[in-house]
Design a protein around this motif. Sequence first.
Motif, PDB file in Angstrom:
ATOM      1  N   ILE A 174      -3.767  14.920 -43.143  1.00 28.52           N
ATOM      2  CA  ILE A 174      -3.490  13.690 -43.986  1.00 28.52           C
ATOM      3  C   ILE A 174      -4.489  12.585 -43.724  1.00 28.52           C
ATOM      4  O   ILE A 174      -4.888  12.102 -44.458  1.00 28.52           O
ATOM      5  N   MET A 175      -4.364  12.434 -42.352  1.00 31.63           N
ATOM      6  CA  MET A 175      -5.250  11.416 -41.766  1.00 31.63           C
ATOM      7  C   MET A 175      -6.532  11.662 -42.213  1.00 31.63           C
ATOM      8  O   MET A 175      -7.372  10.762 -42.862  1.00 31.63           O
ATOM      9  N   ASN A 194     -11.181   7.795 -48.507  1.00 34.74           N
ATOM     10  CA  ASN A 194     -11.432   6.559 -48.720  1.00 34.74           C
ATOM     11  C   ASN A 194     -12.489   5.799 -48.330  1.00 34.74           C
ATOM     12  O   ASN A 194     -12.961   4.617 -48.814  1.00 34.74           O
ATOM     13  N   TYR A 195     -13.325   6.334 -47.583  1.00 33.46           N
ATOM     14  CA  TYR A 195     -14.564   5.755 -46.903  1.00 33.46           C
ATOM     15  C   TYR A 195     -15.429   5.605 -47.950  1.00 33.46           C
ATOM     16  O   TYR A 195     -16.094   4.512 -48.475  1.00 33.46           O
ATOM     17  N   GLU A 196     -15.651   6.511 -48.857  1.00 31.86           N
ATOM     18  CA  GLU A 196     -16.750   6.457 -50.048  1.00 31.86           C
ATOM     19  C   GLU A 196     -16.433   5.460 -50.910  1.00 31.86           C
ATOM     20  O   GLU A 196     -17.012   4.418 -51.311  1.00 31.86           O
ATOM     21  N   VAL A 243     -18.558   1.949 -51.247  1.00 35.38           N
ATOM     22  CA  VAL A 243     -19.141   1.784 -52.880  1.00 35.38           C
ATOM     23  C   VAL A 243     -18.586   0.496 -53.479  1.00 35.38           C
ATOM     24  O   VAL A 243     -19.378  -0.406 -53.911  1.00 35.38           O
ATOM     25  N   SER A 244     -17.485   0.130 -53.239  1.00 37.53           N
ATOM     26  CA  SER A 244     -16.794  -0.946 -53.656  1.00 37.53           C
ATOM     27  C   SER A 244     -17.437  -2.393 -52.857  1.00 37.53           C
ATOM     28  O   SER A 244     -17.929  -3.505 -53.445  1.00 37.53           O
ATOM     29  N   VAL A 245     -17.669  -2.197 -51.702  1.00 33.01           N
ATOM     30  CA  VAL A 245     -18.437  -3.226 -50.748  1.00 33.01           C
ATOM     31  C   VAL A 245     -19.785  -3.382 -51.227  1.00 33.01           C
ATOM     32  O   VAL A 245     -20.189  -4.583 -51.649  1.00 33.01           O
ATOM     33  N   ARG A 246     -20.522  -2.192 -51.551  1.00 31.35           N
ATOM     34  CA  ARG A 246     -21.933  -2.250 -51.833  1.00 31.35           C
ATOM     35  C   ARG A 246     -21.807  -2.948 -53.441  1.00 31.35           C
ATOM     36  O   ARG A 246     -22.893  -3.863 -53.535  1.00 31.35           O
ATOM     37  N   LEU A 248     -19.311  11.518 -41.292  1.00 28.47           N
ATOM     38  CA  LEU A 248     -17.911  11.441 -41.077  1.00 28.47           C
ATOM     39  C   LEU A 248     -17.012  12.380 -41.279  1.00 28.47           C
ATOM     40  O   LEU A 248     -16.165  12.749 -40.481  1.00 28.47           O
ATOM     41  N   SER A 249     -17.406  13.163 -42.257  1.00 27.62           N
ATOM     42  CA  SER A 249     -16.524  14.466 -42.878  1.00 27.62           C
ATOM     43  C   SER A 249     -16.818  15.631 -41.807  1.00 27.62           C
ATOM     44  O   SER A 249     -15.896  16.177 -41.406  1.00 27.62           O
ATOM     45  N   ARG A 250     -18.070  15.570 -41.291  1.00 25.81           N
ATOM     46  CA  ARG A 250     -18.493  16.794 -40.358  1.00 25.81           C
ATOM     47  C   ARG A 250     -17.815  16.252 -39.033  1.00 25.81           C
ATOM     48  O   ARG A 250     -17.338  17.267 -38.371  1.00 25.81           O
TER      49      ARG A 250
END
Length: 496
Positions: free
Chosen positions: A36-37, A44-46, A50-53, A193-195
């Motif tokens: 879950i974490m 959420n990272y993506e 994207v929203s910050v960018r 990050l995913s790796r």
Amino acid sequence: MTGRIKNLINKAKVIRSLKARIFVLIFLAGMIPAVIMRFGMVGNYEEHAVSVRTSDVTGQAQILANHLITYNYLQIPTSEIINAELEQLSNLYDGRVLIVDSAYKVIKDTYGISEGKTIISEEVFQCFQGKTVTRYEKNSHYIEVVVPIVEDEFYEDEYLEEELEENGDIVKIKGVLLISVSTENIMSTGEVLSRKADILEITMGIIIIGIAVWLANVLIRPINRVTDAINEVKGGFTDEIIEVSDYLETEHIIDAFNQVISRMRVLDKSREEFVSNVSHELKTPLTSMKVLADSLLMQEEAPIELYKEFMEDITNEIERENKIISDLLSLVKMDKTAADLNIEAVDINELMELILKRLTPIAKKEDIELIFESMRQVVAEVDEVKITLALTNLIENAIKYNKKHGWVKITLNADHQFFTVEVSDSGIGIPEELIEHIYERFFRVDKSHSREIGGTGLGLAITRNAILMHRGSIKASSVEGEGTTFTAKIPLSHLS
Ligand code: ADP
């Protein structure tokens, strides 16, 4: 058995194994939060990046749009400062900037491809309506931001929209600024990050499997100890008391097991005793017969009278042997459960009369008076044969262990649940400390006296078993030298 069935059985065993279940529980308890974490954080990272960018680019675009008005770039698109700013922006975000004038004509393209062309797209059109449009193309990996170039720099987006609607004044929008920025670097950071999360998850998985295996083994150990302890004892009933006190539960199992074992020990001991008693009792008449026969054989010319006398004794011993065997058979029958009873409605008064009639000759021999007192007519649901045997034994004992010219009194009574038969005699009585033993198989207060009068020591055991089979009870009270009273209490209706 086919291999498939064997496989299924093995699988079922694994599912039923407590160890396997503990393992799965610990594994799931460890892995579910980790998974879950991982999804929460990487997923959420993506979205977040994207929203910050997008908001960064929008902010930069709005600043640039203001500068375009300040430097009148839409009319004279040559400003060095603006060009440098455009360059910087496109480099910074790895993107493309298009400036479109109010005639939908591209007056600047940092890629230099579309200059002079007319651009009509949904976003540009919406922007000319006063809206700042942002769009994220997930599959093509870019963000598109379209901001209006407005003359009045103090207009905020929503505010501007309202203002425009109120005034119907669209002229203030001099053009639009269209910026496309690549999100490749966000994606690649996401992948890294995913790796990392994958590696972390696999490492955690391995650690959790290790912990789960270890814990499952540790937690199950006391149960294995219980099995081992039981297996050790299984071989033979040693006098050892086993102990496994790791868990309260194992302690309970072991307590129950110890109780079963000690009960089995008692049963085993009483079985051994019974077998040795039976052999002894059966041997005694045989020994007597052998002695009698031998002594006849030893005498060369024994008189015929001696033969007759000895043969009579031998016949008596055979009879005795017979009685022991038939008593043993009766006892075995009485050892069975209540389900073996042949229940029918029996007139107990009639039954008593019959028993007394049969016993009168024996009583007469010793001049013993038989008194029967019936308080009421009793009909009960009983096994006639077994109850007859039980009551006959009681009355026969009262006659056998009596004094010459004595009496035996039998009282029959009943309430709404039970009928009682009380057999009192004026006999020799039983010493108080021995009363508790009289129902034991082969127990006799005075062995030689009992033997003389043909007792086997099995009569009361048979009587008690027969009464217990009917869910009744029996008790005895006695005064040595004065007499004994047996009271049998039996339910009137049979409860299965
Ligand atoms: P037995 O075949 O020897 O009579 P029982 O089991 O019927 O065996 O009785 C056990 C012993 O209890 C008898 O040997 C006798 O010593 C004692 N007993 C039983 N009934 C009486 C009685 N009515 N009066 C005195 N002793 C009795």
